[in-house]
Design a protein around this motif. Structure first.
Motif, PDB file in Angstrom:
ATOM      1  N   ASP A 141       0.853  -1.191   0.000  1.00 27.87           N
ATOM      2  CA  ASP A 141       0.000   0.000   0.000  1.00 27.87           C
ATOM      3  C   ASP A 141       0.891   1.243   0.000  1.00 27.87           C
ATOM      4  O   ASP A 141       1.703   1.434   0.906  1.00 27.87           O
ATOM      5  N   THR A 216      -6.944   4.449  -1.000  1.00 26.13           N
ATOM      6  CA  THR A 216      -6.605   3.030  -0.940  1.00 26.13           C
ATOM      7  C   THR A 216      -7.789   2.178  -1.383  1.00 26.13           C
ATOM      8  O   THR A 216      -8.924   2.455  -0.988  1.00 26.13           O
ATOM      9  N   LEU A 218      -7.768  -1.974  -1.702  1.00 27.28           N
ATOM     10  CA  LEU A 218      -7.075  -3.258  -1.757  1.00 27.28           C
ATOM     11  C   LEU A 218      -7.728  -4.216  -2.733  1.00 27.28           C
ATOM     12  O   LEU A 218      -7.049  -5.052  -3.349  1.00 27.28           O
ATOM     13  N   SER A 239       0.218  -3.010   4.657  1.00 27.78           N
ATOM     14  CA  SER A 239      -0.648  -1.844   4.661  1.00 27.78           C
ATOM     15  C   SER A 239      -1.022  -1.502   6.100  1.00 27.78           C
ATOM     16  O   SER A 239      -0.710  -2.260   7.029  1.00 27.78           O
TER      17      SER A 239
END
Length: 347
Positions: A141, A216, A218, A239
Motif C-alpha cells: 500500500d 486506498t 485493496l 498496509s
C-alpha cells in the motif's frame, strides 16, 4: 627413468595446479571479484532508466546509498536469522522425480521402479524430492496514509525494510520475488524474477516511487494479483488496512494464494493525545478539520475507530484462511517475522 606416460601425467598435474593457483589468487567465479562485478552491475542498473525524481547525479548517488543501507541491514538479518525459518515455513508446489536407487529397508513399496527391478534382478525405488521453487509476491500500500510516523520512522520506511528482508530471504532460497504497489489502483507491477538485481530494483521502487493517487482500494490490487499470478504464490500484503471493503476479494484470493497481511501502524494512530485544539488533515482525502483533543468523548471515539480497523483486519483475514502480523513503526519487526515463521512452520 621416467617413461613418456609419467612425464605427461606430471605435466598435466602441474598445469592443473597452476590453473587452480591462478583462480584462487584472482578469486574469480567463487570469490570476491564476482561480487564486485555484481555490485558494479547492480549500480549501473540502478542508474539506468531511473525515475524522474533522480534526474541529477547527486540524487542518483543518494538513492544508491539508501538502497545499500537497507541491503546491508536486511541482508545480514536474512543470512543470520531467516535462512532456515523461511525455507521450512513454505512448501514447494509438489514432488518431483530425483533418482533411482537400490531398495532399502523401510522404503515405501509403492515407489518401486519395476522396470529397473526386472532389469537388474533386484529391487529399485524411485526417489522424489520437493520442488522448492516458489514465487513471493509483495503487495504494498503506497497511499498517502503511509507517509505518517511519530517515532523512529514513517510507516512506508518500516514497510520497505520488511519487504527487503522478505525479498532477500526469497533470493537466498532461489525463489522468485515480485512487487505490486497500489493505492486505489495498481500503480506499479514488477513481475516475479530471481536474483540480486531484482531485489535491489524492488527496494529502489519502495524508496523512490511516487504514487499518482492518495486513496486506498485493496480489492483492485487483489483482482490484479488473480489476473497476473496464475500459479499459487506466497503473497504478503503490507498496509495499515484503513480500507475495510476488501473482505470478498481476500476470500477469493486466499483460495488460490497463500496470503499473509502485515499491518504496519504508528502508536499515535491508536491513541489521540490530549493537546487541545489541533488542525488535522486526512492524508488520503486532503480534508482538514479542527479537532478538540481535550474532549474525552473525541479521544474515546477516535480510539474506538482505530480499534475497529485492527479488529476488522484480523477478523477478515482469519475468516478467509489468511495469516496476520501486526507491527509498530518503532517495533521489532524481526521478532515479529521470526515468530510468524515459527508458528507457520508448526502449523
Amino acid at each position: 627413468m621416467l617413461d613418456n606416460q609419467n612425464i605427461i601425467f606430471i605435466l598435466v598435474m602441474l598445469f592443473a595446479l597452476t590453473i587452480i593457483w591462478i583462480l584462487m589468487k584472482r578469486k574469480t567465479i567463487f570469490g570476491q571479484n564476482t561480487e564486485d562485478v555484481n555490485e558494479k552491475q547492480a549500480e549501473r542498473n540502478l542508474r539506468k532508466n531511473n525515475i524522474n525524481s533522480t534526474e541529477n547525479e547527486q540524487q542518483v548517488r543518494d538513492l544508491i546509498k539508501k538502497v545499500r543501507q537497507i541491503e546491508i541491514k536486511t541482508k545480514s538479518l536474512t543470512n543470520n536469522l531467516f535462512m532456515g525459518e523461511y525455507q521450512s515455513s513454505f512448501k514447494g508446489r509438489g514432488m518431483m522425480f530425483s533418482e533411482v536407487r537400490p531398495y532399502q529397508y523401510g522404503d515405501d513399496v509403492r515407489n518401486i521402479d519395476w522396470n529397473k527391478t526386472a532389469q537388474f534382478n533386484e529391487p529399485f525405488v524411485k526417489v522424489f524430492e520437493e520442488e522448492r521453487e516458489l514465487t513471493l509476491m509483495l503487495m504494498v500500500d503506497i497511499s498517502a496514509s503511509q507517509n505518517f510516523g511519530t517515532r523512529k520512522q514513517l510507516k512506508k520506511q518500516t514497510v520497505a525494510e520488511i519487504c527487503a528482508t522478505l525479498a532477500f530471504s526469497a533470493m537466498a532460497n532461489n525463489d522468485k520475488v515480485g512487487l505490486l504497489l497500489y493505492s486505489d489502483q495498481v500503480e506499479l507491477y514488477i513481475p516475479p524474477s530471481k536474483g540480486r538485481f531484482q531485489v535491489l530494483k524492488i527496494i529502489r521502487e519502495l524508496i523512490e516511487f511516487k504514487p499518482k493517487h492518495n486513496k486506498t482500494d485493496l480489492s483492485v490490487a487483489l483482482d490484479f494479483l488473480l489476473q497476473t499470478q496464475k500459479r499459487r504464490s506466497i503473497t504478503f500484503i503490507l498496509s495499515d488496512f484503513s480500507d475495510t471493503n476488501y473482505e470478498k476479494s481476500i476470500r477469493i484470493a486466499a483460495r488460490k494464494h497463500e496470503i499473509t497481511g502485515i499491518r504496519v501502524y504508528d502508536e499515535k494512530e491508536e491513541i489521540l493525545p490530549n493537546i487541545g485544539l489541533v488542525n488535522m488533515m486526512d492524508n488520503e482525502t486532503g480534508e482538514m478539520r479542527m479537532i478538540n483533543t481535550s474532549s474525552h468523548e473525541v479521544r474515546k471515539n477516535y480510539e474506538l475507530y482505530y480499534r475497529r480497523i485492527s479488529e476488522s483486519f484480523r477478523d477478515i483475514f482469519t475468516k478467509s484462511g489468511a495469516a496476520t502480523i501486526e507491527i509498530k513503526t518503532d517495533g521489532d519487526y524481526i521478532k515479529a517475522l521470526l515468530n510468524y515463521f515459527k508458528s507457520h512452520h508448526a502449523a
